[in-house]
Design a protein around this motif. Structure first.
Motif, short mmCIF file in Angstrom:
data_model
loop_
_atom_site.label_atom_id
_atom_site.label_comp_id
_atom_site.label_asym_id
_atom_site.label_seq_id
_atom_site.Cartn_x
_atom_site.Cartn_y
_atom_site.Cartn_z
N TYR A 241 56.79 28.98 30.16
CA TYR A 241 58.13 28.90 30.76
C TYR A 241 58.08 29.38 32.22
CZ TYR A 241 63.15 29.50 31.40
OH TYR A 241 64.45 29.41 31.88
N VAL A 245 58.93 27.33 35.94
CA VAL A 245 59.81 27.77 37.03
C VAL A 245 59.05 27.77 38.35
CG1 VAL A 245 61.19 29.69 37.92
CG2 VAL A 245 61.26 29.13 35.48
N LEU A 248 58.69 24.31 39.86
CA LEU A 248 59.90 23.85 40.54
C LEU A 248 60.06 24.54 41.90
CD1 LEU A 248 62.49 23.72 37.61
CD2 LEU A 248 61.21 21.82 38.64
N CYS A 256 63.81 30.67 42.34
CA CYS A 256 64.80 30.45 41.28
C CYS A 256 65.96 31.43 41.37
CB CYS A 256 64.14 30.54 39.91
SG CYS A 256 63.47 32.18 39.52
N SER A 267 71.78 26.39 39.37
CA SER A 267 70.46 26.99 39.42
C SER A 267 69.41 25.93 39.75
CB SER A 267 70.12 27.63 38.07
OG SER A 267 69.89 26.63 37.09
N CYS A 269 66.71 25.30 38.08
CA CYS A 269 66.31 24.58 36.87
C CYS A 269 67.33 23.50 36.50
CB CYS A 269 66.15 25.56 35.71
SG CYS A 269 64.77 26.73 35.92
N TRP A 273 66.87 19.35 36.52
CA TRP A 273 67.18 18.52 35.36
C TRP A 273 68.18 17.42 35.71
CZ3 TRP A 273 66.21 16.47 30.92
CH2 TRP A 273 67.24 15.89 30.19
N ALA A 305 57.17 20.63 34.66
CA ALA A 305 58.02 21.82 34.79
C ALA A 305 59.19 21.76 33.83
CB ALA A 305 58.51 21.95 36.23
N LEU A 306 59.84 20.60 33.73
CA LEU A 306 61.00 20.47 32.84
C LEU A 306 60.59 20.60 31.37
CD1 LEU A 306 62.97 17.60 34.62
CD2 LEU A 306 63.57 20.04 34.53
N ILE A 309 60.21 24.47 30.71
CA ILE A 309 61.39 25.34 30.68
C ILE A 309 62.39 24.94 29.60
CG2 ILE A 309 61.17 25.90 33.13
CD1 ILE A 309 63.48 23.95 33.68
N PRO A 339 67.36 22.13 30.16
CA PRO A 339 67.16 23.59 30.08
C PRO A 339 68.45 24.30 29.70
CG PRO A 339 67.40 22.91 32.36
CD PRO A 339 67.37 21.64 31.54
#
Length: 375
Positions: A241, A245, A248, A256, A267, A269, A273, A305-306, A309, A339
């Protein structure tokens, strides 16, 4: 348990004093060979004090909850970084024990090298190799840094970090969960090779152990997996996880948890998305790159990355297929789930199960580049 130490020669008193110190600070060491191995890493306090010019302010590289970090130079010309643990920090004592105990067992190009340590009265010092380009957060997030990191260097850093984490989880003699992976714990050498640092919160688990629990949650907000932040349950997927982050952050050039994040209340994340869902993922890319990046590589990084997370730890990939995909091998990447978008609840999280859904699938042909595009 009682320990009796017999001194047959006067000059053995130094050895006895050192062992007593270890028994106080590191009570879990009980093997004589480990005593000998650790003793070989011990620095004399005077040597460190002279190297850092008595820990002068001009040699100070940074400050953390554990204490300060100082630049120094040994008599042989080798430059070092010295972490001076605060005398009133209980966390510092635990970090000290953990890092010294791991040093003999962790050797990898993408892990920072701990050269040794020093115990002197109330002083507890850790001595590392000095890396020329400091930490990734200072290099990547500096809005006024010209030129910024180019895309090729960013991709190299992400891949090297993934390889270091893979070593932690799969390839080392031990199975280790870092628990505090973040930009400031990725150091860069003179060639911009990444080295994971700060093993103070790391936890050693059995090779066949899937997860563990702790009543003392430690780490950095924004990088902590939701199941760990909420329940104290951590696994290798907690590190995955954090890696997501970081990926990204490397793509966007934003932290983040940055207070200067430009996307209102959204955010990093959630923005990633949304852009993925809308087919506009290139809008996430750091504008300082001026369009000088490879579309497929950026898309691959964000896709991975997605996946990392996702709320459900069982849906996250392990580091094995992540390293393979970043290395350019053909890996089948499933569609990521959104996320976490609100406060977590205990009903969201069960136990991590090491099953077929916990990793990505490899193609038989590893010579082809993966074609990845958002929906």
């Amino acid at each position: 348990m009682y320990i009796f130490i017999i001194i047959s020669k006067p000059n053995e008193l130094y050895q006895v004093t050192f062992i007593i110190q270890l028994l106080y600070y590191m009570p879990i060491i009980i093997d004589l060979e480990e005593f000998i191995a650790v003793e070989a890493l011990k620095f004399d306090f005077k040597t460190i004090r002279n190297a850092t010019d008595s820990f002068s302010q001009r040699n100070k590289l940074g400050q953390g909850g554990f204490g300060g970090v100082y630049k120094g130079k040994l008599q042989n010309g080798q430059e070092i970084a010295v972490k001076r643990l605060s005398t009133n920090s209980r966390q510092g004592i635990e970090e000290f024990k953990t890092e010294v105990l791991f040093v003999e067992k962790l050797q990898h190009n993408n892990l920072v090298k701990l050269l040794g340590f020093c115990l002197h009265g109330e002083e507890k010092l850790l001595v590392y190799e000095l890396l020329a380009n400091a930490s990734l957060d200072k290099v990547l997030i500096d809005r006024y840094r010209k030129p910024t990191l180019d895309w090729e260097t960013r991709y190299k850093i992400l891949l090297g970090t993934a390889r270091g984490l893979l070593y932690f989880h799969e390839d080392s003699r031990l199975k280790i969960i870092h628990r505090d992976l973040k930009l400031s714990n990725i150091l860069l050498d003179e060639y911009m090779n990444p080295k994971i640092a700060d093993f103070g919160l790391a936890r050693l688990v059995a090779r066949d152990q899937i997860q563990a629990d702790t009543s003392k949650i430690a780490g950095t907000y924004g990088y902590m997996a939701p199941e760990y932040a909420l329940t104290g349950r951590f696994s290798i997927m907690s590190d995955v996880y954090s890696f997501g982050v970081i990926a990204l952050e490397i793509v966007s050039g934003h932290m983040c948890s940055s207070t200067t994040f430009p996307y209102e209340d959204e955010s990093l994340c959630l923005r990633a998305w949304r852009l993925w869902r809308d087919g506009a993922i290139l809008d996430l890319v750091d504008p300082r790159l001026d369009g000088n990046f490879l579309r497929d590589e950026v898309t691959r990084c964000v896709h991975i990355a997605l996946l990392c997370i996702q709320e459900d730890a069982n849906k996250r990939p392990t580091m094995v297929p992540i390293v393979s995909a970043l290395s350019g091998h053909q890996v089948v990447l499933p569609e990521p789930k959104p996320p976490q978008s609100g406060p977590p609840t205990t009903s969201h999280y069960g136990s991590y199960q090491d099953g077929p859904n916990s990793s990505l699938k490899f193609s038989k042909n590893n010579d082809e580049l993966t074609e990845i595009h958002p929906r």
